[in-house]
Design a protein around this motif. Structure first.
Motif, PDB file in Angstrom:
ATOM      1  N   TYR A   1      -5.098  24.265 -15.530  1.00 28.05           N
ATOM      2  CA  TYR A   1      -5.930  23.808 -14.420  1.00 28.05           C
ATOM      3  C   TYR A   1      -5.817  22.293 -14.295  1.00 28.05           C
ATOM      4  N   TYR A   2      -5.527  21.866 -13.072  1.00 31.11           N
ATOM      5  CA  TYR A   2      -5.328  20.449 -12.795  1.00 31.11           C
ATOM      6  C   TYR A   2      -6.390  19.947 -11.823  1.00 31.11           C
ATOM      7  N   CYS A   3      -6.858  18.755 -12.083  1.00 28.85           N
ATOM      8  CA  CYS A   3      -7.768  18.071 -11.190  1.00 28.85           C
ATOM      9  C   CYS A   3      -6.961  17.167 -10.253  1.00 28.85           C
ATOM     10  N   ARG A   4      -7.383  17.093  -9.021  1.00 28.61           N
ATOM     11  CA  ARG A   4      -6.728  16.212  -8.061  1.00 28.61           C
ATOM     12  C   ARG A   4      -7.775  15.409  -7.309  1.00 28.61           C
ATOM     13  N   GLY A   5      -7.490  14.139  -7.124  1.00 22.50           N
ATOM     14  CA  GLY A   5      -8.415  13.288  -6.387  1.00 22.50           C
ATOM     15  C   GLY A   5      -7.701  12.487  -5.311  1.00 22.50           C
ATOM     16  N   ILE A   6      -8.340  12.336  -4.173  1.00 27.61           N
ATOM     17  CA  ILE A   6      -7.834  11.474  -3.100  1.00 27.61           C
ATOM     18  C   ILE A   6      -8.694  10.221  -3.136  1.00 27.61           C
ATOM     19  N   ILE A   7      -8.076   9.116  -3.527  1.00 30.34           N
ATOM     20  CA  ILE A   7      -8.816   7.937  -3.944  1.00 30.34           C
ATOM     21  C   ILE A   7      -8.397   6.716  -3.146  1.00 30.34           C
ATOM     22  N   VAL A   8      -9.390   5.926  -2.770  1.00 28.39           N
ATOM     23  CA  VAL A   8      -9.145   4.637  -2.139  1.00 28.39           C
ATOM     24  C   VAL A   8      -9.362   3.557  -3.202  1.00 28.39           C
ATOM     25  N   VAL A   9      -8.382   2.688  -3.358  1.00 28.36           N
ATOM     26  CA  VAL A   9      -8.485   1.635  -4.360  1.00 28.36           C
ATOM     27  C   VAL A   9      -8.991   0.355  -3.701  1.00 28.36           C
ATOM     28  N   PRO A  10      -9.577  -0.550  -4.473  1.00 30.18           N
ATOM     29  CA  PRO A  10     -10.099  -1.792  -3.903  1.00 30.18           C
ATOM     30  C   PRO A  10      -9.009  -2.591  -3.196  1.00 30.18           C
ATOM     31  N   GLY A  11      -9.368  -3.155  -2.047  1.00 31.36           N
ATOM     32  CA  GLY A  11      -8.430  -3.989  -1.319  1.00 31.36           C
ATOM     33  C   GLY A  11      -7.471  -3.218  -0.438  1.00 31.36           C
ATOM     34  N   SER A  12      -7.649  -1.916  -0.333  1.00 31.56           N
ATOM     35  CA  SER A  12      -6.750  -1.104   0.479  1.00 31.56           C
ATOM     36  C   SER A  12      -7.563  -0.086   1.260  1.00 31.56           C
ATOM     37  N   SER A  13      -7.109   0.228   2.468  1.00 29.12           N
ATOM     38  CA  SER A  13      -7.754   1.289   3.233  1.00 29.12           C
ATOM     39  C   SER A  13      -6.982   2.603   3.106  1.00 29.12           C
ATOM     40  N   ALA A  14      -5.869   2.550   2.393  1.00 28.00           N
ATOM     41  CA  ALA A  14      -5.039   3.746   2.247  1.00 28.00           C
ATOM     42  C   ALA A  14      -5.619   4.667   1.179  1.00 28.00           C
ATOM     43  N   GLU A  15      -5.357   5.953   1.335  1.00 24.60           N
ATOM     44  CA  GLU A  15      -5.754   6.952   0.353  1.00 24.60           C
ATOM     45  C   GLU A  15      -4.557   7.262  -0.539  1.00 24.60           C
ATOM     46  N   TYR A  16      -4.825   7.395  -1.818  1.00 21.43           N
ATOM     47  CA  TYR A  16      -3.782   7.723  -2.778  1.00 21.43           C
ATOM     48  C   TYR A  16      -4.147   9.013  -3.504  1.00 21.43           C
ATOM     49  N   LEU A  17      -3.123   9.782  -3.830  1.00 21.01           N
ATOM     50  CA  LEU A  17      -3.320  11.070  -4.472  1.00 21.01           C
ATOM     51  C   LEU A  17      -3.054  10.924  -5.969  1.00 21.01           C
ATOM     52  N   TYR A  18      -4.017  11.357  -6.759  1.00 18.16           N
ATOM     53  CA  TYR A  18      -3.871  11.309  -8.208  1.00 18.16           C
ATOM     54  C   TYR A  18      -4.114  12.690  -8.805  1.00 18.16           C
ATOM     55  N   TRP A  19      -3.388  12.980  -9.886  1.00 14.45           N
ATOM     56  CA  TRP A  19      -3.526  14.233 -10.617  1.00 14.45           C
ATOM     57  C   TRP A  19      -3.928  13.952 -12.061  1.00 14.45           C
ATOM     58  N   GLY A  20      -4.708  14.875 -12.622  1.00  9.11           N
ATOM     59  CA  GLY A  20      -4.960  14.840 -14.055  1.00  9.11           C
ATOM     60  C   GLY A  20      -3.803  15.476 -14.803  1.00  9.11           C
ATOM     61  N   GLN A  21      -3.903  15.461 -16.121  1.00  8.80           N
ATOM     62  CA  GLN A  21      -2.812  15.959 -16.958  1.00  8.80           C
ATOM     63  C   GLN A  21      -2.860  17.472 -17.145  1.00  8.80           C
ATOM     64  N   GLY A  22      -3.974  18.078 -16.781  1.00 10.60           N
ATOM     65  CA  GLY A  22      -4.114  19.527 -16.890  1.00 10.60           C
ATOM     66  C   GLY A  22      -4.836  19.950 -18.155  1.00 10.60           C
ATOM     67  N   THR A  23      -5.517  21.075 -18.046  1.00  4.31           N
ATOM     68  CA  THR A  23      -6.198  21.661 -19.199  1.00  4.31           C
ATOM     69  C   THR A  23      -5.955  23.173 -19.180  1.00  4.31           C
ATOM     70  N   GLN A  24      -5.644  23.718 -20.326  1.00  6.47           N
ATOM     71  CA  GLN A  24      -5.280  25.137 -20.415  1.00  6.47           C
ATOM     72  C   GLN A  24      -6.533  26.004 -20.445  1.00  6.47           C
ATOM     73  N   VAL A  25      -6.532  27.019 -19.611  1.00  8.09           N
ATOM     74  CA  VAL A  25      -7.564  28.064 -19.645  1.00  8.09           C
ATOM     75  C   VAL A  25      -6.857  29.379 -19.935  1.00  8.09           C
ATOM     76  N   THR A  26      -7.267  30.026 -21.008  1.00  3.74           N
ATOM     77  CA  THR A  26      -6.679  31.302 -21.395  1.00  3.74           C
ATOM     78  C   THR A  26      -7.784  32.340 -21.483  1.00  3.74           C
ATOM     79  N   VAL A  27      -7.617  33.419 -20.726  1.00  5.07           N
ATOM     80  CA  VAL A  27      -8.577  34.523 -20.728  1.00  5.07           C
ATOM     81  C   VAL A  27      -7.933  35.688 -21.467  1.00  5.07           C
ATOM     82  N   SER A  28      -8.613  36.173 -22.488  1.00  4.17           N
ATOM     83  CA  SER A  28      -8.071  37.261 -23.311  1.00  4.17           C
ATOM     84  C   SER A  28      -8.871  38.535 -23.134  1.00  4.17           C
ATOM     85  N   SER A  29      -8.215  39.660 -23.400  1.00  3.75           N
ATOM     86  CA  SER A  29      -8.888  40.954 -23.255  1.00  3.75           C
ATOM     87  C   SER A  29      -9.635  41.326 -24.524  1.00  3.75           C
TER      88      SER A  29
END
Length: 121
Positions: free
Chosen positions: A93-121
């Motif tokens: 599972y990855y987190c994603r954010g659309i972020i505006v940085v100081p001094g800019s009006s542009a939006e930037y896309l950032y991703w996290g490194q991911g975290t494993q989710v395992t569902v077992s029976s």
């Protein structure tokens, strides 16, 4: 520099629950939409849930009624409460954010490194 750091993944039994967190840090002016995506082995990354700054949400059909996305704007953090987990929810599972940085009006896309989710029976 902006970082997104996920936490809360792990191993859970079928029908169980997990809560994922994603905290954004660094040089941030504002965070617009935030979302959770997942990628299972051999499959493409897919949207799980998304939330706007104002709190509007949308979900993948496969998780509606089981997962809830929320955010704390003061903490720059987004959460994913996952209930009634199924084997097919197993993925990174990855987190994603659309972020505006100081001094800019542009939006930037950032991703996290991911975290494993395992569902077992």
């Amino acid at each position: 520099q902006v970082q997104l750091v996920e936490s809360g993944g792990g191993l859970v039994q079928d029908g169980g629950s997990l809560r994922l967190s994603c905290a954004a840090s660094g040089s941030i002016f504002s965070i617009n939409a935030m979302g959770w995506y997942r990628q299972a082995p051999g499959k493409q990354r897919e949207l799980v849930a998304r939330i706007t700054r104002g709190g509007s949400t949308n979900y993948a059909d496969s998780v509606k009624g089981r997962f809830t996305i929320s955010r704390d704007n003061a903490k720059n953090t987004v959460y994913l409460q996952m209930n009634s987990l199924k084997l097919e929810d197993t993925a990174v599972y990855y987190c994603r954010g659309i972020i505006v940085v100081p001094g800019s009006s542009a939006e930037y896309l950032y991703w996290g490194q991911g975290t494993q989710v395992t569902v077992s029976s």
